[in-house]
Motif scaffolding. Sequence first.
Motif, PDB file in Angstrom:
ATOM      1  N   MET A  10       0.947  -1.315   0.133  1.00  0.00           N
ATOM      2  CA  MET A  10       0.148   0.001   0.020  1.00  0.00           C
ATOM      3  C   MET A  10       0.917   1.384  -0.181  1.00  0.00           C
ATOM      4  O   MET A  10       1.810   1.241   0.850  1.00  0.00           O
ATOM      5  N   ASN A  11       0.747   2.015  -1.069  1.00  0.00           N
ATOM      6  CA  ASN A  11       1.489   3.226  -1.228  1.00  0.00           C
ATOM      7  C   ASN A  11       0.996   4.062  -0.124  1.00  0.00           C
ATOM      8  O   ASN A  11       0.082   4.394   0.473  1.00  0.00           O
ATOM      9  N   THR A  12       2.337   5.139   0.256  1.00  0.00           N
ATOM     10  CA  THR A  12       2.039   6.365   1.125  1.00  0.00           C
ATOM     11  C   THR A  12       1.421   7.387   0.542  1.00  0.00           C
ATOM     12  O   THR A  12       1.733   7.552  -0.947  1.00  0.00           O
ATOM     13  N   ILE A  13       0.498   7.918   1.017  1.00  0.00           N
ATOM     14  CA  ILE A  13      -0.100   9.137   0.287  1.00  0.00           C
ATOM     15  C   ILE A  13       0.641  10.667   0.701  1.00  0.00           C
ATOM     16  O   ILE A  13       0.639  10.659   1.793  1.00  0.00           O
ATOM     17  N   GLN A  14       0.816  11.239  -0.013  1.00  0.00           N
ATOM     18  CA  GLN A  14       1.690  12.554   0.202  1.00  0.00           C
ATOM     19  C   GLN A  14       0.683  13.542  -0.195  1.00  0.00           C
ATOM     20  O   GLN A  14       0.073  14.046  -1.039  1.00  0.00           O
ATOM     21  N   SER A  15       0.793  14.389   0.990  1.00  0.00           N
ATOM     22  CA  SER A  15       0.068  15.766   0.899  1.00  0.00           C
ATOM     23  C   SER A  15       1.004  16.856   0.715  1.00  0.00           C
ATOM     24  O   SER A  15       1.965  16.660   0.506  1.00  0.00           O
ATOM     25  N   ASP A  16       0.316  18.171   0.650  1.00  0.00           N
ATOM     26  CA  ASP A  16       1.086  19.186   0.679  1.00  0.00           C
ATOM     27  C   ASP A  16       2.333  19.335   1.696  1.00  0.00           C
ATOM     28  O   ASP A  16       3.591  19.585   1.526  1.00  0.00           O
ATOM     29  N   ASN A  17       1.757  19.216   2.781  1.00  0.00           N
ATOM     30  CA  ASN A  17       2.678  19.494   4.180  1.00  0.00           C
ATOM     31  C   ASN A  17       2.999  18.093   4.908  1.00  0.00           C
ATOM     32  O   ASN A  17       3.890  18.158   5.848  1.00  0.00           O
ATOM     33  N   TYR A  18       2.372  16.818   4.435  1.00  0.00           N
ATOM     34  CA  TYR A  18       2.883  15.794   5.429  1.00  0.00           C
ATOM     35  C   TYR A  18       2.471  14.540   4.659  1.00  0.00           C
ATOM     36  O   TYR A  18       1.894  14.620   3.504  1.00  0.00           O
ATOM     37  N   ALA A  19       2.769  13.434   5.163  1.00  0.00           N
ATOM     38  CA  ALA A  19       2.563  12.186   4.292  1.00  0.00           C
ATOM     39  C   ALA A  19       1.594  11.365   5.399  1.00  0.00           C
ATOM     40  O   ALA A  19       1.675  11.547   6.469  1.00  0.00           O
ATOM     41  N   VAL A  20       0.705  10.339   4.670  1.00  0.00           N
ATOM     42  CA  VAL A  20      -0.192   9.372   5.285  1.00  0.00           C
ATOM     43  C   VAL A  20       0.636   8.021   5.012  1.00  0.00           C
ATOM     44  O   VAL A  20       0.500   7.576   3.995  1.00  0.00           O
ATOM     45  N   TYR A  21       1.031   7.397   6.200  1.00  0.00           N
ATOM     46  CA  TYR A  21       1.641   6.303   6.138  1.00  0.00           C
ATOM     47  C   TYR A  21       0.580   4.847   6.343  1.00  0.00           C
ATOM     48  O   TYR A  21      -0.174   4.880   7.268  1.00  0.00           O
ATOM     49  N   PHE A  22       0.837   3.883   5.454  1.00  0.00           N
ATOM     50  CA  PHE A  22       0.122   2.648   5.558  1.00  0.00           C
ATOM     51  C   PHE A  22       0.977   1.265   5.879  1.00  0.00           C
ATOM     52  O   PHE A  22       0.633   0.868   6.759  1.00  0.00           O
ATOM     53  N   ASP A  23       2.031   1.239   5.216  1.00  0.00           N
ATOM     54  CA  ASP A  23       2.828   0.155   5.180  1.00  0.00           C
ATOM     55  C   ASP A  23       3.715   0.424   6.507  1.00  0.00           C
ATOM     56  O   ASP A  23       4.349   1.316   6.642  1.00  0.00           O
ATOM     57  N   ASN A  24       3.722  -0.802   7.402  1.00  0.00           N
ATOM     58  CA  ASN A  24       4.421  -0.596   8.439  1.00  0.00           C
ATOM     59  C   ASN A  24       4.527   0.627   9.254  1.00  0.00           C
ATOM     60  O   ASN A  24       5.300   1.265   9.524  1.00  0.00           O
ATOM     61  N   SER A  25       3.296   1.235   9.575  1.00  0.00           N
ATOM     62  CA  SER A  25       3.064   2.842   9.897  1.00  0.00           C
ATOM     63  C   SER A  25       3.703   2.848  11.037  1.00  0.00           C
ATOM     64  O   SER A  25       4.414   3.884  11.334  1.00  0.00           O
ATOM     65  N   LEU A  26       3.679   2.014  12.004  1.00  0.00           N
ATOM     66  CA  LEU A  26       4.284   2.193  13.385  1.00  0.00           C
ATOM     67  C   LEU A  26       5.553   2.152  13.467  1.00  0.00           C
ATOM     68  O   LEU A  26       6.387   3.020  14.145  1.00  0.00           O
ATOM     69  N   ASP A  27       6.349   1.483  12.641  1.00  0.00           N
ATOM     70  CA  ASP A  27       7.829   1.449  12.436  1.00  0.00           C
ATOM     71  C   ASP A  27       8.088   2.699  11.922  1.00  0.00           C
ATOM     72  O   ASP A  27       9.183   3.251  12.184  1.00  0.00           O
ATOM     73  N   GLU A  28       7.263   3.418  10.877  1.00  0.00           N
ATOM     74  CA  GLU A  28       7.587   4.555  10.121  1.00  0.00           C
ATOM     75  C   GLU A  28       7.466   5.710  11.240  1.00  0.00           C
ATOM     76  O   GLU A  28       8.380   6.670  11.267  1.00  0.00           O
ATOM     77  N   LEU A  29       6.482   5.640  12.150  1.00  0.00           N
ATOM     78  CA  LEU A  29       6.490   6.464  13.650  1.00  0.00           C
ATOM     79  C   LEU A  29       7.772   6.500  14.168  1.00  0.00           C
ATOM     80  O   LEU A  29       7.973   7.651  14.539  1.00  0.00           O
ATOM     81  N   VAL A  30       8.266   5.460  14.511  1.00  0.00           N
ATOM     82  CA  VAL A  30       9.471   5.502  15.198  1.00  0.00           C
ATOM     83  C   VAL A  30      10.679   6.188  14.432  1.00  0.00           C
ATOM     84  O   VAL A  30      11.314   6.743  15.051  1.00  0.00           O
ATOM     85  N   ASP A  31      10.854   5.903  12.998  1.00  0.00           N
ATOM     86  CA  ASP A  31      11.654   6.621  12.407  1.00  0.00           C
ATOM     87  C   ASP A  31      11.576   7.939  12.384  1.00  0.00           C
ATOM     88  O   ASP A  31      12.366   9.022  12.401  1.00  0.00           O
ATOM     89  N   PHE A  32      10.256   8.502  12.222  1.00  0.00           N
ATOM     90  CA  PHE A  32       9.694   9.756  12.290  1.00  0.00           C
ATOM     91  C   PHE A  32      10.454  10.658  13.645  1.00  0.00           C
ATOM     92  O   PHE A  32      10.663  11.519  13.497  1.00  0.00           O
ATOM     93  N   ILE A  33       9.845   9.943  14.610  1.00  0.00           N
ATOM     94  CA  ILE A  33      10.535  10.446  15.791  1.00  0.00           C
ATOM     95  C   ILE A  33      12.000  10.683  15.999  1.00  0.00           C
ATOM     96  O   ILE A  33      12.580  11.657  16.489  1.00  0.00           O
ATOM     97  N   LYS A  34      12.693   9.578  15.619  1.00  0.00           N
ATOM     98  CA  LYS A  34      14.153   9.830  15.608  1.00  0.00           C
ATOM     99  C   LYS A  34      14.759  10.857  14.874  1.00  0.00           C
ATOM    100  O   LYS A  34      15.500  11.546  15.104  1.00  0.00           O
TER     101      LYS A  34
END
Length: 352
Positions: A1-25
């Motif tokens: 499932m692809n990430t959806i890109q907005s003008d200012n932010y992204a909506v993550y679907f695949d492995n989204s909680l792992d993506e959150l960890v990367d985002f925080i770091k």
Amino acid sequence: MNTIQSDNYAVYFDNSLDELVDFIKKGNYSKFFILTDENTGEHCLPLLTSKLTDFNNYDLIEISSGEESKNIDFCVGVWKMLIDFGADRKSLMINLGGGVITDMGGFAASTYKRGIDFVQVPTTLLSQVDASVGGKTGIDVDGIKNIIGTFTMPKAVFIAHEFLQSLPPRQILSGLAEMLKHGLIVDAGYWNKLKNSDLKNPTIELVHRSVEIKNEITIEDPHEKGIRKALNFGHTIGHAVETYSLLHDKDSLSHGEAVAIGMICESYLAHKKTGLSSDELHEIVKVLTDLYPKYTIKEESFDELFLNMKKDKKNVGDEINCTLLTHIGKFSIDNVCTADELCESLRYYINL
């Protein structure tokens, strides 16, 4: 499932909680805070915290669940907790929950110290396809939904389909109303696909399409000056019925149940005013009445319902504006509806 890109932010679907960890770091935040209620604290927080073993610079803030908590008093409580925990302007708010958490958490973050970063981790179907996307934050005052709020974009949205497994069927149906609305306003093919799907267990692909539709609309019109008003279909009457139910019913309507009523009434108005065919009206009514239980509306409640509609933030002056359909998949905004027309639509619903 692809990430959806907005003008200012992204909506993550695949492995989204792992993506959150990367985002925080990557964000190099001084501290972060997780806003939850008792339900998400029990069912969803353990999954999130299991991913946060590398962090020790966060605190939990818990509020009571339910629309009754989405008010200024609870918001003041959140602000005081942020102060007590030493939140600075380099802090991050993680809103883990349904629409109440994402709406109020976004509002609290967008106003604390004139704004700190926040991300949405929606845990209900309704919040995944609606409240978490588009940058609307808000709280209720005197039973008027979202009358105080800001347009503030999250830094990211993280949608984890596994959270939906813990939801009762009624909560799934609540979110489904917004998905059906997305098809009705702009994508007849998606509406048809939804009709022929297992709607008690919507797939991640269906959720993805709804998020995509809402994202496309909000990118084009972030501050609701034009096309974004399409998303209000079903909500002028739906919000009025929802507010009435919150004030009068022990077991109040969910947002989606109220919006389903609103979509039936406003589809009737569309048949009368903007050219929706009788076949399309009957198709919409059949799908919605098959899914959602009938709610008892009495004539003596019309004055209060009409007063609720007059308080709607979409109105201009004394005119009540509705978004109506011209066909399934096509909409018309800024349709002024009279009290007589609105009451007629409510009687149509009552007599189904």
